[in-house]
Write an enzyme that holds these catalytic residues in place. Structure first.
Site, PDB file in Angstrom:
ATOM      1  N   HIS A  84      -2.325  -5.472   1.548  1.00 43.50           N
ATOM      2  CA  HIS A  84      -3.631  -6.124   1.367  1.00 43.50           C
ATOM      3  C   HIS A  84      -3.373  -7.566   0.956  1.00 43.50           C
ATOM      4  O   HIS A  84      -2.407  -7.845   0.237  1.00 43.50           O
ATOM      5  CB  HIS A  84      -4.422  -5.434   0.242  1.00 43.50           C
ATOM      6  CG  HIS A  84      -5.596  -6.252  -0.236  1.00 43.50           C
ATOM      7  ND1 HIS A  84      -6.827  -6.200   0.379  1.00 43.50           N
ATOM      8  CD2 HIS A  84      -5.707  -7.171  -1.232  1.00 43.50           C
ATOM      9  CE1 HIS A  84      -7.648  -7.056  -0.224  1.00 43.50           C
ATOM     10  NE2 HIS A  84      -6.995  -7.648  -1.211  1.00 43.50           N
TER      11      HIS A  84
ATOM     12  N   TYR B 179     -12.578  -1.942  -3.783  1.00 43.67           N
ATOM     13  CA  TYR B 179     -13.089  -2.025  -2.403  1.00 43.67           C
ATOM     14  C   TYR B 179     -14.618  -1.914  -2.336  1.00 43.67           C
ATOM     15  O   TYR B 179     -15.159  -1.577  -1.282  1.00 43.67           O
ATOM     16  CB  TYR B 179     -12.433  -0.947  -1.540  1.00 43.67           C
ATOM     17  CG  TYR B 179     -11.020  -1.314  -1.099  1.00 43.67           C
ATOM     18  CD1 TYR B 179     -10.799  -2.397  -0.243  1.00 43.67           C
ATOM     19  CD2 TYR B 179      -9.918  -0.602  -1.524  1.00 43.67           C
ATOM     20  CE1 TYR B 179      -9.518  -2.753   0.162  1.00 43.67           C
ATOM     21  CE2 TYR B 179      -8.625  -0.951  -1.114  1.00 43.67           C
ATOM     22  CZ  TYR B 179      -8.445  -2.023  -0.271  1.00 43.67           C
ATOM     23  OH  TYR B 179      -7.179  -2.381   0.139  1.00 43.67           O
TER      24      TYR B 179
ATOM     25  N   LYS C 175       0.820  -1.217   0.000  1.00 45.40           N
ATOM     26  CA  LYS C 175       0.000   0.000   0.000  1.00 45.40           C
ATOM     27  C   LYS C 175       0.859   1.275   0.000  1.00 45.40           C
ATOM     28  O   LYS C 175       2.075   1.224   0.264  1.00 45.40           O
ATOM     29  CB  LYS C 175      -0.925  -0.042   1.226  1.00 45.40           C
ATOM     30  CG  LYS C 175      -1.966  -1.175   1.162  1.00 45.40           C
ATOM     31  CD  LYS C 175      -2.912  -1.119   2.365  1.00 45.40           C
ATOM     32  CE  LYS C 175      -3.986  -2.174   2.284  1.00 45.40           C
ATOM     33  NZ  LYS C 175      -4.955  -2.077   3.415  1.00 45.40           N
TER      34      LYS C 175
ATOM     35  N   ASN D 253      -1.954   0.255   6.795  1.00 43.86           N
ATOM     36  CA  ASN D 253      -1.428  -1.009   7.335  1.00 43.86           C
ATOM     37  C   ASN D 253      -0.610  -1.816   6.312  1.00 43.86           C
ATOM     38  O   ASN D 253      -0.513  -3.030   6.404  1.00 43.86           O
ATOM     39  CB  ASN D 253      -2.563  -1.826   7.957  1.00 43.86           C
ATOM     40  CG  ASN D 253      -3.637  -2.182   6.964  1.00 43.86           C
ATOM     41  OD1 ASN D 253      -3.533  -1.858   5.785  1.00 43.86           O
ATOM     42  ND2 ASN D 253      -4.675  -2.863   7.430  1.00 43.86           N
TER      43      ASN D 253
ATOM     44  N   GLU E  52     -10.078 -10.799  -7.505  1.00 46.57           N
ATOM     45  CA  GLU E  52      -9.152  -9.661  -7.389  1.00 46.57           C
ATOM     46  C   GLU E  52      -8.005  -9.773  -8.400  1.00 46.57           C
ATOM     47  O   GLU E  52      -7.580  -8.766  -8.961  1.00 46.57           O
ATOM     48  CB  GLU E  52      -8.612  -9.583  -5.956  1.00 46.57           C
ATOM     49  CG  GLU E  52      -9.684  -9.183  -4.953  1.00 46.57           C
ATOM     50  CD  GLU E  52      -9.202  -9.197  -3.500  1.00 46.57           C
ATOM     51  OE1 GLU E  52     -10.001  -8.846  -2.626  1.00 46.57           O
ATOM     52  OE2 GLU E  52      -8.027  -9.551  -3.244  1.00 46.57           O
TER      53      GLU E  52
END
Ligand code: GDP
Length: 140
Positions: A117, A51, A11, A114, A128
Site C-alpha cells: 500500500h 480503509y 501486505k 498486491n 495515514e
C-alpha cells in the site's frame, strides 16, 4: 521538488512469502528512506478504520479480511516527491497493468493480494502516518 513523507504497508501476501527484504530493496533503490518501521498484525477494527474511505466498495469486507490475515509491515518513507515516487515504484493496483520492474509487477499475486500500500496524496499520507505511528516512533 519537496521532501515529503508517505505511508507504506507491506501486505500479508508478502510477509507470508518472506519477501519483505526484496520489497524494501526496491523502495530504497527508488531513493526512499525508511524513517519508521514496525511489523504488526491488525485487528479487524484497525483495518476497517484504515480503509474507511473504501467502505462502500464491494471489495471492502474482503480487503479487511485480507489485511488482518497475517502480519504487515508499516513504514514511513521519506524522500523527494515521496508520495508519487512510491506510487511509481509500487506500480498499478492490478498487477496485470503494472509496469515491468515495479513491486506489483514482480511480486503481487492479484488485484487484492498486491503486496504493498502507498498513500495516494500528501494529505492522505499525513492522515495515514498519524493513524499508524506516534511521533516518537518516527526516528529518521
Ligand atoms: P491502491 O491505492 O493502488 O492500493 O488501490 P485502491 O485504493 O483503489 O484499493 C485499495 C486496495 O483494495 C488495493 O490495493 C487492493 O488490495 C484492494 N482492491 C482494489 N481494487 C480491488 C478489486 O477490484 N477487488 C478486490 N478484491 N480488491 C481490490
Amino acid at each position: 521538488m519537496a521532501i515529503e513523507r508517505t505511508l507504506s504497508i507491506i501486505k500479508p501476501d508478502a510477509t507470508a512469502r518472506n519477501i519483505t527484504g526484496r520489497i524494501i530493496t526496491k523502495l530504497e533503490d527508488a531513493g526512499l528512506r525508511i524513517i519508521a518501521q514496525k511489523r504488526v498484525r491488525w485487528r479487524t477494527s484497525e483495518a476497517q478504520k484504515f480503509y474507511e474511505v473504501h467502505k462502500e466498495r464491494p471489495f471492502y469486507d474482503d480487503l479487511v479480511a485480507f489485511m488482518t490475515s497475517g502480519p504487515i509491515v508499516l513504514q514511513v518513507l521519506e524522500g523527494e516527491d515521496a508520495v508519487a515516487r512510491n506510487r511509481e515504484v509500487m506500480g498499478a493496483t492490478n498487477p496485470a497493468d503494472a509496469a515491468p520492474g515495479t513491486i506489483r509487477a514482480e511480486f503481487a499475486e492479484s488485484i487484492e493480494r498486491n503486496s504493498v500500500h502507498g498513500s495516494d496524496s500528501p494529505e492522505n499520507a499525513a492522515k495515514e502516518i498519524a493513524l499508524c505511528f506516534s511521533d516518537d516512533e518516527i526516528v529518521g
